[in-house]
Design an enzyme around this catalytic site. Structure first.
Site, PDB file in Angstrom:
ATOM      1  N   HIS A 166      23.356 -15.032 -29.394  1.00  0.00           N
ATOM      2  CA  HIS A 166      22.869 -16.331 -28.905  1.00  0.00           C
ATOM      3  C   HIS A 166      23.328 -16.657 -27.490  1.00  0.00           C
ATOM      4  O   HIS A 166      22.530 -17.019 -26.631  1.00  0.00           O
ATOM      5  CB  HIS A 166      23.296 -17.452 -29.854  1.00  0.00           C
ATOM      6  CG  HIS A 166      22.747 -18.788 -29.485  1.00  0.00           C
ATOM      7  ND1 HIS A 166      23.325 -19.602 -28.524  1.00  0.00           N
ATOM      8  CD2 HIS A 166      21.641 -19.447 -29.895  1.00  0.00           C
ATOM      9  CE1 HIS A 166      22.607 -20.704 -28.388  1.00  0.00           C
ATOM     10  NE2 HIS A 166      21.574 -20.646 -29.210  1.00  0.00           N
ATOM     11  N   HIS A 173      17.549 -19.614 -39.787  1.00  0.00           N
ATOM     12  CA  HIS A 173      17.895 -19.763 -38.378  1.00  0.00           C
ATOM     13  C   HIS A 173      19.159 -18.970 -38.050  1.00  0.00           C
ATOM     14  O   HIS A 173      20.234 -19.272 -38.577  1.00  0.00           O
ATOM     15  CB  HIS A 173      18.108 -21.260 -38.099  1.00  0.00           C
ATOM     16  CG  HIS A 173      18.460 -21.584 -36.694  1.00  0.00           C
ATOM     17  ND1 HIS A 173      19.681 -22.086 -36.340  1.00  0.00           N
ATOM     18  CD2 HIS A 173      17.736 -21.479 -35.551  1.00  0.00           C
ATOM     19  CE1 HIS A 173      19.696 -22.305 -35.035  1.00  0.00           C
ATOM     20  NE2 HIS A 173      18.534 -21.942 -34.530  1.00  0.00           N
TER      21      HIS A 173
HETATM   22  O1  G3P Z   1      14.119 -21.036 -32.289  1.00  0.00           O
HETATM   23  C1  G3P Z   1      14.638 -22.265 -32.619  1.00  0.00           C
HETATM   24  C2  G3P Z   1      16.056 -22.465 -32.174  1.00  0.00           C
HETATM   25  O2  G3P Z   1      16.781 -21.311 -32.485  1.00  0.00           O
HETATM   26  C3  G3P Z   1      16.190 -22.765 -30.714  1.00  0.00           C
HETATM   27  O3  G3P Z   1      17.487 -23.140 -30.323  1.00  0.00           O
HETATM   28  O4  G3P Z   1      19.723 -22.682 -29.386  1.00  0.00           O
HETATM   29  O5  G3P Z   1      19.351 -22.465 -31.828  1.00  0.00           O
HETATM   30  O6  G3P Z   1      18.404 -20.805 -30.232  1.00  0.00           O
HETATM   31  P1  G3P Z   1      18.798 -22.227 -30.453  1.00  0.00           P
HETATM   32 MG    MG Z   2      17.362 -19.504 -31.573  1.00  0.00          MG
END
Ligand code: G3P
Ligand code: MG
Length: 231
Positions: free
Chosen positions: A47, A6
């Site tokens: 992000h 992630h």
């Molecule tokens: O794609 C899963 C997750 O990344 C979604 O939330 O805010 O971490 O991008 P975020």
């Molecule tokens: Mg994400």
């Protein structure tokens, strides 16, 4: 169960950087997830809307010229990567989940991504496009019938798989905070892959593996490898 890093291996390296993606693959991740904005000068991995949290810049990402963005330090001397730079380091067969935080124009977005995967010689089957904005996903599906699409949700909705069916998505990418066994059965009955974010706790990893989900997004792919597969 696939282990997807992630924002890359984002506990041990700065999130959404080439360093974090490379580390994820060293840690035997099956793929990477990263957040993207379609900037007027290209698709970039980042992000937030604003620069302050993860860089030494100030202000809005999209108001900042790419030449300036490229000079910013997003941790440990890393710079903001463009989509093509990420695709260039992607191992063959690795899953590449492009999460869309912002796009300007669906037509140019699809054209940009198709051009980037062609130039990097990436197999289209290894892409997964996701977003919390399901309207964009419907429009992408109309223009790109074959690509894998993941409907992102943080909600255990009354009709839990409606969004994925309406998009003709291949997966539903759901928060660990709301997932349960009924949801998983429903998604499987509807032929959907199930990815779960963000799974950093070993007990959750083991439970989701037992429940038969397709993959997890984790900030600690090294921990997941160890807990799940003893590596
Ligand atoms: O794609 C899963 C997750 O990344 C979604 O939330 O805010 O971490 O991008 P975020
Ligand atoms: Mg994400």
């Amino acid at each position: 169960m696939r282990i997807i890093a992630h924002r890359g291996a984002s506990t041990k390296a700065p999130e959404n950087t080439l360093k974090a993606f490379k580390l994820a693959f060293q840690q035997l991740s099956d793929g990477i997830e990263f957040d993207t904005h379609q900037h007027s000068e290209g698709i970039i991995a980042f992000h937030d809307k604003t620069l302050e949290r993860t860089s030494n810049g100030k202000g809005f990402l999209l108001d900042t010229p790419l030449s300036r963005l490229k000079q910013l330090d997003v941790g440990e001397g890393e710079s903001i990567p463009c989509l093509h730079e990420i695709l260039d380091i992607l191992p063959k067969d690795a899953l590449c989940n492009i999460e869309i935080k912002h796009l300007n124009n669906v037509d140019t977005w699809v054209a940009e991504v198709k051009k980037a995967i062609e130039e990097a010689n990436i197999n289209e089957d290894n892409l997964l496009i996701s977003s919390f904005n399901h309207h964009w996903l419907v429009q992408i599906r109309q223009r790109w019938p074959r690509v894998n699409i993941g409907a992102l949700t943080a909600t255990y909705a009354l009709d839990p798989t409606y969004c994925a069916r309406a998009i003709k998505a291949t997966s539903i990418n759901i928060s660990i905070d709301v997932i349960n066994a009924d949801f998983i059965n429903d998604a499987k009955r509807n032929g959907l892959d199930i990815y779960v974010y963000t799974v950093d706790i070993p007990e959750d990893m083991l439970k989701l593996k037992q429940w038969g989900v397709t993959g997890i997004f984790t900030n600690v792919p090294d921990v997941a490898q160890h807990v799940l597969y003893g590596n």
